[in-house]
Design an enzyme around this catalytic site. Structure first.
Site, PDB file in Angstrom:
ATOM      1  N   VAL A 175      -9.072   7.380  62.305  1.00  0.00           N
ATOM      2  CA  VAL A 175      -9.461   5.966  62.297  1.00  0.00           C
ATOM      3  C   VAL A 175     -10.988   5.868  62.396  1.00  0.00           C
ATOM      4  CG1 VAL A 175      -9.226   3.726  63.425  1.00  0.00           C
ATOM      5  CG2 VAL A 175      -7.286   5.297  63.371  1.00  0.00           C
ATOM      6  N   GLY A 212      -1.951  12.354  64.808  1.00  0.00           N
ATOM      7  CA  GLY A 212      -1.136  13.199  63.955  1.00  0.00           C
ATOM      8  C   GLY A 212      -1.023  12.676  62.548  1.00  0.00           C
ATOM      9  N   GLY A 261     -11.029   7.578  66.474  1.00  0.00           N
ATOM     10  CA  GLY A 261      -9.985   8.411  67.051  1.00  0.00           C
ATOM     11  C   GLY A 261      -9.275   9.203  65.971  1.00  0.00           C
ATOM     12  N   ASP A 286       7.241   3.521  67.379  1.00  0.00           N
ATOM     13  CA  ASP A 286       6.356   4.385  68.173  1.00  0.00           C
ATOM     14  C   ASP A 286       5.632   3.568  69.237  1.00  0.00           C
ATOM     15  OD1 ASP A 286       5.203   6.741  68.968  1.00  0.00           O
ATOM     16  OD2 ASP A 286       3.606   6.709  67.481  1.00  0.00           O
TER      17      ASP A 286
END
Length: 723
Positions: free
Chosen positions: A451, A447, A444, A562
């Site tokens: 990964v 921002g 993936g 987050d």
């Protein structure tokens, strides 16, 4: 219309000046391969519009292009100047073998001194959806302002966001585009369309005196340079930003023919590559192909007889290629030798070798010279690789120290048991684990970085996060976070095995979690089969228990910062695991909050944190409340409506409860499983988490206890129904 709106808005702008790299030289440049030679268009078709060459498969007007999707128009203005046009009003600056540069699309939002929106125009681009073009990865999404957030969205849930802030012109640093007045993020290949949205935390009321507008645009990254906020003596520069962006920062498009790979295209009747050319697959991930002349040929590979043989002998006069006579052949050339001589005759090859009896006296000298030269070449090669390896070791050592390697080693050596807990990986080790960071190993993109999936020597499968940038002033805090996170041993936290500090940016090595994230299972029907009421309660309880543990961590509390459904991973047993601590903060035990740059995800961000920049444990509580709302309703955190403004799920849930219409928005798949009383209690818990003031929200420990209580009651009622 866009220009007129911008001129009205500019009265309220204390100009954000940008100096852009001189793009006219680039945008006016011609392509490299298909425009060589005179034969670049179909016979009888216009070759050039203004200073832009239009090579086939493109064409000006009908019957001059491969098909209607490659047709362009050439407009002539009153002063005689010409512009190449795509569609209705898109200006084309340059066409090359694989790319296409066009005029920009620009968005802004301006406020008056009372915080009311004065004017706005948002970039909204969909014209590529049925065309052979897609947005290139050479583009970056840029946001400029002092109190603005903008996001770019596209197909397949693609969404990148940028947040900019500054309290005065002194905050802004020329050339830096990392949040202070300017924010920039790259986009992936293969994007066919995008939308932009803009918002503001304080509606520019705190910064209106020197900045009343925010701007967002997509454009070629190399043509953009942020310059800061200089003083302006008059209003002659108010149109500077808009005009420079539109004139000097083009949008780069990738283009290809059709949507089939070369393997399929070669079998089709409309295969576009001509004789003496070959097919090249497009690398955008959308299919399609392009053509290129074979080695030794040049010209336009899409035209009949477009690829013509290169006469190497004529291009290299005075026998610069051959020792004797140069003979041109299709796609190559040969060299002849005088009578009695052998060899290929090439100056870069064997050359022409004299007869044996002529060279015999010099055999020993030649042999000795040859051996000496070979030995010298071998020694130079060995020396080169030794120096190269030494430099690589020095660079890695520099990065290791720069990224806090010595500090981490010290922390490990002074912590009992730390050697096994926090492992320091080598750059070579992770390079092998990811097959040199191959594209097929990407799990993936986000921002903060990319990964990769990797396999270590001990056959463990891991997830390796490679950050985009690192703040050198935060290295000590980063090392502290890495060290503490490796000590966390909680079944619902993605385990951090260690890190690698020998690269330009640190790499983090996590355990691999196989079943994706909670967001995909809620919103993309992945969890349609298993995401029952009981499992939703279990997932919520697991997340709450984990956050409560982090907030009360023995050595120093951790605020995740987050929390969102995309950061909740699921293993093979669908057990929740909290992930992505890339922006988390450690809070000293003697402090109740820390002041930070506001970071987070739109829809999950604590409004109190956005206003004050003061980060507390209650910020995680608010974000968790949004996740609870997603589990209850199956709706996304930002609800996009066709005929009205976007809705915030948090506000929508609270409003529905206040109107006693909660069950109108509950996910229908769970209404028949759980009792209305249990659903109501979970919704009230979510509402409490979403209180505007942090002091009115419960702690994560209180939330975890209440959810565990709901799980037990739900389990009993389920057993009763089966009986």
């Amino acid at each position: 219309m866009i220009l007129l709106s911008y001129q009205i808005a500019c009265f309220y702008v204390c100009v954000l000046i940008l100096t852009l790299a001189t793009a006219q030289n680039t945008t006016n440049s011609t392509s490299t391969t298909i425009t060589k030679g005179a034969n670049v268009t179909k016979p009888g078709c216009t070759k050039q519009c203004g200073n832009v060459t239009v090579p086939y498969p493109f064409g000006i007007g009908s019957d001059c292009a491969l098909n209607v999707r490659f047709e362009l128009d050439c407009n002539t203005s009153d002063d005689g100047s010409q512009k190449l046009i795509l569609g209705r009003n898109i200006v084309v600056y340059d066409i090359s073998d694989a790319e296409f540069r066009i005029s920009n699309s620009f968005g802004w939002r301006c406020y008056n001194s009372r915080g009311a929106v004065l004017t706005e125009s948002l970039a909204w681009t969909r014209f590529l959806k049925t065309t052979p073009y897609s947005f290139s990865a050479l583009n970056s999404f840029t946001v400029v302002g002092c109190d603005d957030y903008a996001s770019i969205t596209g197909p397949n849930n693609f969404e990148y966001g940028c947040n900019v802030s500054c309290t005065s012109t002194r905050d802004v640093i020329e050339g830096e585009c990392i949040g202070k007045g300017c924010c920039q993020t790259q986009i992936p290949k293969g994007l066919k369309y995008y939308n932009t949205t803009m918002s503001s935390t304080e509606n520019h009321t705190d910064v209106w005196s020197f900045n009343s507008c925010g701007y967002a645009f997509l454009g070629e990254a190399d043509h953009f340079h942020f310059r800061g906020l200089p003083d302006i003596a008059d209003d002659r520069n108010v149109d500077y930003l808009y005009e420079r962006i539109m004139a000097s920062v083009p949008i780069v498009l990738d283009w290809a023919i059709g949507n089939h790979t070369c393997t399929h295209a070669l079998k089709s009747e409309d295969y576009a590559c001509s004789e003496n050319s070959h097919c090249i697959d497009s690398d955008t991930g959308l299919g399609g192909y392009r053509c290129s002349c074979n080695p030794g040929y040049q010209g336009n590979p899409y035209l009949n007889q477009g690829c013509q043989d290169v006469d190497e002998c004529a291009d290299h006069p005075n026998n610069s290629l051959c020792e004797n006579i140069c003979i041109n052949t299709p796609g190559s050339f040969n060299c002849s030798c005088p009578h009695g001589y052998t060899g290929d005759g090439r100056k870069d090859g064997r050359g022409c070798i004299a007869p044996y009896h002529d060279q015999f006296p010099w055999i020993k000298v030649s042999a000795g010279t040859g051996v000496g030269l070979v030995t010298l070449v071998v020694l130079i090669t060995l020396l080169y690789f030794c120096i190269k390896k030494r430099k690589l070791i020095q660079v890695r050592e520099k990065f290791f120290q720069q990224n806090g390697g010595l500090l981490l080693k010290h922390r490990i050596s002074t912590k009992e048991g730390g050697v096994d807990a926090a492992r320091i990986f080598t750059a070579e080790e992770l390079k092998k684990a990811t097959n040199n960071y191959a594209n097929d190993k990407i799990l993936g993109r986000g921002g903060n970085g990319i990964v990769y999936r990797g396999v270590l020597r001990d056959t463990r499968i891991v997830a390796i996060k490679k950050s985009r940038i690192v703040d050198e002033s935060q290295i000590e805090q980063f090392i502290n976070e890495v060290f503490i996170l490796t000590q966390i041993n909680h079944r619902n936290v993605v385990k951090l095995f260690g890190c690698c500090l020998e690269d330009e940016v640190p790499l983090l090595v996590y355990e691999y979690v196989s079943e994706g994230n909670l967001y995909e299972h809620i919103h993309n029907q992945r969890g349609a089969g298993w995401l029952t009421w009981q499992n939703r309660l279990r997932i919520a309880a697991e997340i709450a228990t984990t956050l409560a543990y982090l907030h009360s961590f023995a050595s120093m509390p951790i605020i995740h910062r987050d929390i969102k459904s995309a950061n909740i991973l699921l293993d093979s047993a669908y057990t929740a695991k909290v992930a992505d601590f890339g922006v988390s903060k450690l809070i000293p035990l003697n402090q109740t909050h820390v002041a930070t740059l506001v970071l987070g995800t739109s829809g999950y961000l604590d409004p109190e944190y956005s206003r004050t920049s003061k980060l507390t444990e209650k910020s995680d509580v608010y974000s968790f409340g949004v996740v609870l709302a997603e589990l209850l309703t199956g709706l996304k955190p930002i609800i996009r409506a066709r005929d009205e403004d976007n809705k915030n799920l948090a506000d929508f849930l609270v409003l529905s409860m206040n109107k006693n219409s909660l069950f109108d928005i509950i996910d229908g798949s769970i209404l028949w499983e759980g009792s209305h009383e249990q659903i109501q209690k979970m919704a009230e818990l979510a509402k409490n988490c979403l209180q505007p003031h942090g002091e009115d929200r419960p702690t994560m420990k209180e939330i975890a206890i209440e959810l565990e209580g709901l799980r037990k009651v739900t389990g009993i009622s389920s057993s009763s129904q089966h009986e």
